[in-house]
Design an enzyme around this catalytic site. Structure first.
Site, PDB file in Angstrom:
ATOM      1  N   SER A   1       0.880  -1.185   0.000  1.00  0.00           N
ATOM      2  CA  SER A   1       0.000   0.000   0.000  1.00  0.00           C
ATOM      3  C   SER A   1       0.906   1.220   0.000  1.00  0.00           C
ATOM      4  CB  SER A   1      -0.860   0.028   1.260  1.00  0.00           C
ATOM      5  OG  SER A   1      -1.548  -1.178   1.428  1.00  0.00           O
TER       6      SER A   1
ATOM      7  N   LYS B   1      -7.216   1.735  -2.322  1.00  0.00           N
ATOM      8  CA  LYS B   1      -6.736   1.290  -1.002  1.00  0.00           C
ATOM      9  C   LYS B   1      -6.788   2.439   0.017  1.00  0.00           C
ATOM     10  CE  LYS B   1      -4.595  -1.074   2.193  1.00  0.00           C
ATOM     11  NZ  LYS B   1      -5.200  -2.154   2.960  1.00  0.00           N
TER      12      LYS B   1
HETATM   13  P1  NAD Z   1       5.744  -5.805   7.573  1.00  0.00           P
HETATM   14  O1  NAD Z   1       6.469  -4.637   8.137  1.00  0.00           O
HETATM   15  O2  NAD Z   1       5.351  -6.928   8.464  1.00  0.00           O
HETATM   16  O3  NAD Z   1       6.576  -6.442   6.339  1.00  0.00           O
HETATM   17  C1  NAD Z   1       7.332  -5.697   5.414  1.00  0.00           C
HETATM   18  C2  NAD Z   1       8.553  -6.515   5.042  1.00  0.00           C
HETATM   19  O4  NAD Z   1       9.329  -5.803   4.064  1.00  0.00           O
HETATM   20  C3  NAD Z   1       9.482  -6.769   6.237  1.00  0.00           C
HETATM   21  O5  NAD Z   1       9.733  -8.167   6.372  1.00  0.00           O
HETATM   22  C4  NAD Z   1      10.746  -5.995   5.871  1.00  0.00           C
HETATM   23  O6  NAD Z   1      11.930  -6.587   6.371  1.00  0.00           O
HETATM   24  C5  NAD Z   1      10.696  -6.012   4.345  1.00  0.00           C
HETATM   25  N1  NAD Z   1      11.519  -4.970   3.741  1.00  0.00           N
HETATM   26  C6  NAD Z   1      11.580  -3.651   4.053  1.00  0.00           C
HETATM   27  N2  NAD Z   1      12.473  -3.023   3.257  1.00  0.00           N
HETATM   28  C7  NAD Z   1      12.973  -3.974   2.424  1.00  0.00           C
HETATM   29  C8  NAD Z   1      13.929  -3.940   1.379  1.00  0.00           C
HETATM   30  N3  NAD Z   1      14.564  -2.798   1.032  1.00  0.00           N
HETATM   31  N4  NAD Z   1      14.223  -5.093   0.739  1.00  0.00           N
HETATM   32  C9  NAD Z   1      13.583  -6.256   1.082  1.00  0.00           C
HETATM   33  N5  NAD Z   1      12.676  -6.341   2.064  1.00  0.00           N
HETATM   34  C10 NAD Z   1      12.372  -5.208   2.726  1.00  0.00           C
HETATM   35  O7  NAD Z   1       4.454  -5.192   6.838  1.00  0.00           O
HETATM   36  P2  NAD Z   1       3.109  -5.955   6.415  1.00  0.00           P
HETATM   37  O8  NAD Z   1       2.130  -5.852   7.524  1.00  0.00           O
HETATM   38  O9  NAD Z   1       3.451  -7.279   5.828  1.00  0.00           O
HETATM   39  O10 NAD Z   1       2.592  -4.943   5.275  1.00  0.00           O
HETATM   40  C11 NAD Z   1       3.151  -4.897   3.968  1.00  0.00           C
HETATM   41  C12 NAD Z   1       2.296  -3.967   3.120  1.00  0.00           C
HETATM   42  O11 NAD Z   1       0.961  -4.466   3.076  1.00  0.00           O
HETATM   43  C13 NAD Z   1       2.212  -2.528   3.681  1.00  0.00           C
HETATM   44  O12 NAD Z   1       2.187  -1.613   2.642  1.00  0.00           O
HETATM   45  C14 NAD Z   1       0.890  -2.548   4.437  1.00  0.00           C
HETATM   46  O13 NAD Z   1       0.323  -1.258   4.533  1.00  0.00           O
HETATM   47  C15 NAD Z   1       0.063  -3.480   3.556  1.00  0.00           C
HETATM   48  N6  NAD Z   1      -1.029  -4.166   4.237  1.00  0.00           N
HETATM   49  C16 NAD Z   1      -0.864  -4.743   5.464  1.00  0.00           C
HETATM   50  C17 NAD Z   1      -1.939  -5.370   6.098  1.00  0.00           C
HETATM   51  C18 NAD Z   1      -1.801  -5.981   7.468  1.00  0.00           C
HETATM   52  O14 NAD Z   1      -2.842  -6.274   8.099  1.00  0.00           O
HETATM   53  N7  NAD Z   1      -0.612  -6.198   7.977  1.00  0.00           N
HETATM   54  C19 NAD Z   1      -3.177  -5.428   5.459  1.00  0.00           C
HETATM   55  C20 NAD Z   1      -3.317  -4.886   4.194  1.00  0.00           C
HETATM   56  C21 NAD Z   1      -2.231  -4.257   3.581  1.00  0.00           C
END
Ligand code: NAD
Length: 293
Positions: free
Chosen positions: A95, A170
């Site tokens: 997102s 979104k």
């Molecule tokens: P999270 O923080 O758990 O996971 C993000 C991952 O990206 C982490 O494992 C991190 O180490 C990795 N990362 C960051 N920078 C990086 C890089 N340069 N290279 C490789 N990996 C890298 O976040 P999440 O909850 O999984 O959310 C991910 C996306 O999905 C976000 O944009 C969030 O807004 C969206 N989202 C989350 C949810 C939810 O309920 N968690 C629901 C809908 C949408």
């Protein structure tokens, strides 16, 4: 099909699991080695960098926190565009700001990489079940080409319009969820202070007009005081920030969003940034000195 997957956090891990379950081969990368190790345990192959993923795959999915992370992974050093072949498809499911999607898509086009934005709603439970709602922006033909892959992770995938339209959709979703959590918190504090058991209020109203997916998911967490994420306050602040910025650019005032944004900022200052967004209830608990339970 062989699919590259970058970003193995709360959402990425179960999404990889569902791709594997659907019979795809997954090449996985995350900046955190322990997350790559977890994906390997599930049956994926680990990669050394985003570039390494792109060298091995012609379909790549990213699931990263925000615009700067996606830009770094795609356009940065050792990034996807350094390794991608002509014709590679990139599905960014993070997102992020719609304007950032457009910028990244422009850079991808220069390398003849096709990109769509396809953020999701539903949170971790629906990522695990493979029933997320997916909203897609970009070239319709690319969307149709990858539809089956999207449906291995989601319960629906809806085409919303040109590049960035998925992320605009979104943002609308995130505004509704944030305001709904605040409304639920406010109403359940009212019932608590008035001496009516919030559990009974939940049972009485969940099937009526006020009922919602947010209410069903978040009221049990609020009444249990269980704020394990889920979806972190820090990430919701990121989304509301993107919503406010986008809204101001297009001339759409968001008065309610700005109030809930300040509640979340206050909670972050109190150390709740890494807690679930249902912790907005804590804001009301702090105002009244009363627990909703
Ligand atoms: P999270 O923080 O758990 O996971 C993000 C991952 O990206 C982490 O494992 C991190 O180490 C990795 N990362 C960051 N920078 C990086 C890089 N340069 N290279 C490789 N990996 C890298 O976040 P999440 O909850 O999984 O959310 C991910 C996306 O999905 C976000 O944009 C969030 O807004 C969206 N989202 C989350 C949810 C939810 O309920 N968690 C629901 C809908 C949408």
């Amino acid at each position: 099909m062989r699919i590259g997957f970058i970003g193995l956090g709360i959402m990425g891990k179960p999404m990889v699991k569902n791709l594997l379950k659907a019979g795809h081969e997954v090449i996985a990368y995350d900046i955190l080695k322990e997350n790559v190790a977890k994906a390997v345990e599930m049956g994926a192959a680990g990669a050394k960098s985003s570039r390494d993923v792109a060298e091995q795959c012609s379909l790549i999915i990213t699931m990263l926190p925000n615009s700067p992370h996606v830009k770094a992974v795609i356009m940065g050093k050792d990034g996807v565009l350094e390794g991608a072949k002509e014709g590679t498809i990139l599905i960014d499911m993070s997102s992020i700001a719609p304007l950032a999607s457009k910028e990244i898509c422009r850079e991808c086009k220069k390398k003849k990489v096709k990109m769509i934005d396809a953020p999701v709603s539903g949170g971790e439970p629906k990522a695990i079940d493979g029933t997320m709602s997916i909203m897609v922006g970009g070239d319709r033909e690319v969307y149709e080409e990858v539809y089956d892959v999207l449906m291995a992770m989601g319960g629906s995938a809806v085409y919303c319009g040109e590049t960035g339209a998925g992320n605009t959709t979104k943002l609308a979703n995130q505004v509704i969820v944030a305001l709904n959590i605040a409304a639920v918190s406010e109403a359940f504090m009212l019932s608590t202070k008035a001496g009516v058991d919030p559990g009974q209020v939940f049972e009485a109203i969940r099937g009526g007009l006020a009922g919602s997916t947010v209410m069903n998911a978040k009221v049990p967490m609020i009444t249990a005081g269980d704020y394990q994420p889920g979806f972190k306050i820090d990430l919701h602040i990121k989304d509301l920030n993107n919503a406010l910025e986008t809204a101001h650019q297009v001339g759409a005032p968001l008065p309610l969003t700005s109030v809930v944004m300040e509640m979340m900022q206050n909670l972050r200052a109190d150390g709740y940034g890494q807690k679930d967004h249902s912790a907005v209830a804590k804001f009301y608990e702090k105002l009244t000195g009363t627990r909703i339970k």
